[in-house]
Design a protein around this motif. Structure first.
Motif, PDB file in Angstrom:
ATOM      1  N   ASP A  35       0.821  -1.212   0.000  1.00  0.00           N
ATOM      2  CA  ASP A  35       0.000   0.000   0.000  1.00  0.00           C
ATOM      3  C   ASP A  35       0.857   1.264   0.000  1.00  0.00           C
ATOM      4  O   ASP A  35       0.450   2.304  -0.528  1.00  0.00           O
ATOM      5  N   ARG A  36       2.045   1.168   0.598  1.00  0.00           N
ATOM      6  CA  ARG A  36       2.913   2.344   0.702  1.00  0.00           C
ATOM      7  C   ARG A  36       3.955   2.405  -0.421  1.00  0.00           C
ATOM      8  O   ARG A  36       4.606   3.434  -0.603  1.00  0.00           O
ATOM      9  N   PHE A  37       4.095   1.309  -1.149  1.00  0.00           N
ATOM     10  CA  PHE A  37       5.107   1.220  -2.198  1.00  0.00           C
ATOM     11  C   PHE A  37       5.011   2.357  -3.219  1.00  0.00           C
ATOM     12  O   PHE A  37       6.037   2.996  -3.521  1.00  0.00           O
ATOM     13  N   PRO A  38       3.831   2.649  -3.784  1.00  0.00           N
ATOM     14  CA  PRO A  38       3.787   3.695  -4.822  1.00  0.00           C
ATOM     15  C   PRO A  38       4.337   5.029  -4.350  1.00  0.00           C
ATOM     16  O   PRO A  38       5.126   5.674  -5.056  1.00  0.00           O
ATOM     17  N   ALA A  39       3.955   5.475  -3.164  1.00  0.00           N
ATOM     18  CA  ALA A  39       4.387   6.786  -2.674  1.00  0.00           C
ATOM     19  C   ALA A  39       5.870   6.813  -2.338  1.00  0.00           C
ATOM     20  O   ALA A  39       6.558   7.797  -2.599  1.00  0.00           O
ATOM     21  N   ILE A  40       6.379   5.720  -1.761  1.00  0.00           N
ATOM     22  CA  ILE A  40       7.760   5.703  -1.295  1.00  0.00           C
ATOM     23  C   ILE A  40       8.737   5.382  -2.416  1.00  0.00           C
ATOM     24  O   ILE A  40       9.835   5.943  -2.492  1.00  0.00           O
ATOM     25  N   PHE A  41       8.345   4.497  -3.307  1.00  0.00           N
ATOM     26  CA  PHE A  41       9.263   3.946  -4.304  1.00  0.00           C
ATOM     27  C   PHE A  41       9.085   4.565  -5.689  1.00  0.00           C
ATOM     28  O   PHE A  41      10.046   4.644  -6.451  1.00  0.00           O
ATOM     29  N   ALA A  42       7.847   4.972  -5.997  1.00  0.00           N
ATOM     30  CA  ALA A  42       7.533   5.312  -7.387  1.00  0.00           C
ATOM     31  C   ALA A  42       6.561   6.479  -7.480  1.00  0.00           C
ATOM     32  O   ALA A  42       5.615   6.449  -8.268  1.00  0.00           O
ATOM     33  N   ALA A  43       6.825   7.534  -6.733  1.00  0.00           N
ATOM     34  CA  ALA A  43       5.856   8.629  -6.622  1.00  0.00           C
ATOM     35  C   ALA A  43       5.572   9.323  -7.943  1.00  0.00           C
ATOM     36  O   ALA A  43       4.469   9.855  -8.139  1.00  0.00           O
ATOM     37  N   ASP A  44       6.550   9.358  -8.869  1.00  0.00           N
ATOM     38  CA  ASP A  44       6.337  10.044 -10.138  1.00  0.00           C
ATOM     39  C   ASP A  44       6.260   9.075 -11.320  1.00  0.00           C
ATOM     40  O   ASP A  44       6.450   9.460 -12.467  1.00  0.00           O
ATOM     41  N   VAL A  45       5.961   7.821 -11.020  1.00  0.00           N
ATOM     42  CA  VAL A  45       5.712   6.805 -12.049  1.00  0.00           C
ATOM     43  C   VAL A  45       4.200   6.696 -12.254  1.00  0.00           C
ATOM     44  O   VAL A  45       3.423   6.973 -11.324  1.00  0.00           O
ATOM     45  N   ASP A  46       3.781   6.333 -13.460  1.00  0.00           N
ATOM     46  CA  ASP A  46       2.349   6.181 -13.731  1.00  0.00           C
ATOM     47  C   ASP A  46       1.687   5.371 -12.611  1.00  0.00           C
ATOM     48  O   ASP A  46       2.140   4.273 -12.281  1.00  0.00           O
ATOM     49  N   PRO A  47       0.624   5.884 -11.993  1.00  0.00           N
ATOM     50  CA  PRO A  47       0.023   5.217 -10.840  1.00  0.00           C
ATOM     51  C   PRO A  47      -0.425   3.784 -11.118  1.00  0.00           C
ATOM     52  O   PRO A  47      -0.307   2.917 -10.240  1.00  0.00           O
TER      53      PRO A  47
END
Length: 241
Positions: A139-151
């Motif tokens: 759940d936290r991976f997108p914000a921490i790891f890939a914040a500016d990658v296509d959601p």
């Protein structure tokens, strides 16, 4: 292409796999470069480095070795192979000989990643003691790891992580290839996975040519052109071999 054409070997890090270079590979192939993106076992620093070194040894001609994140620690060791002519670090760990990931990170405040790690036991063949796999809370991976990658892509990456065995954090690097190989480093200045100061410190200590990109940790997917440009700079340094 001849054996003098450089081969760019792209080494992924923890919680990711070879597909993390999917947007950089086409750029390099369009330049007429040979490219190889091996799967890193992510079991131990020495074991992973030995595996990548074996891949490099099998390549005829010069190699530019590129490492992202934990892959930076791997190329620090594997880069000692004779045909490696240049190293490129992407939001990576540039370890000193005898230094571990934990020791380097421990000199700086924790990133947001520290509180989002998940530890899961896994069976170790020939041992009664399990190993520990480390991943990032999905759940936290997108914000921490890939914040500016296509959601949508970030959500896929979150549930398809390649874990890193916990033992890798404590292993000392048996070599530091940047001592004898020209090296380039990219700092992801908006990195929430590795404290950017960890990246800056390692690169400065190694005397690298360094650039900064306002990016999340997954700079290869967020800013592939800038990553490809830095790799091209390293390739050009080889001249016509």
């Amino acid at each position: 292409m001849t054996d003098s054409t450089p081969t760019v070997v792209l080494v992924h890090g923890a919680f990711a796999d070879a597909s993390s270079f999917a947007r950089v590979v086409p750029e390099l192939l369009a330049d007429g470069l040979k490219v190889l993106v091996p799967a890193v076992p992510n079991r131990s620093l020495t074991g992973d480095s030995a595996y990548i070194a074996s891949v490099v040894r099998a390549i005829p001609g010069p190699v530019v070795l590129v490492g992202h994140s934990y892959g930076g620690a791997v190329i620090t060791v594997a880069g000692a192979e004779d045909n490696v002519r240049a190293l490129v670090y992407l939001a990576g760990y540039a370890l000193e000989e005898g230094e571990s990931l934990g020791e380097l990170q421990g000199r700086f405040p924790d990133s947001e990643l520290a509180s989002a790690l998940v530890y899961t036991p896994f069976p170790v063949e020939g041992s009664d003691e399990p190993g520990t796999d480390v991943t990032v809370d999905a759940d936290r991976f997108p914000a921490i790891f890939a914040a500016d990658v296509d959601p949508d892509l970030a959500r896929v990456l979150a549930v398809s992580q390649r874990p890193l065995a916990g033992a890798a954090f404590a292993e000392a690097a048996p070599a530091a290839a940047w001592k004898t190989k020209p090296s380039w480093g990219l700092v992801s200045s908006s990195d929430r996975t590795i404290n950017p100061d960890v990246e800056r410190y390692g690169y400065r200590r190694a005397g690298m040519t360094t650039v900064e990109v306002d990016s999340s940790h997954l700079v290869m997917l967020a800013h592939p052109e800038k990553v490809a440009d830095l790799i091209r700079e390293a390739v050009r340094s080889l001249g016509t071999e």
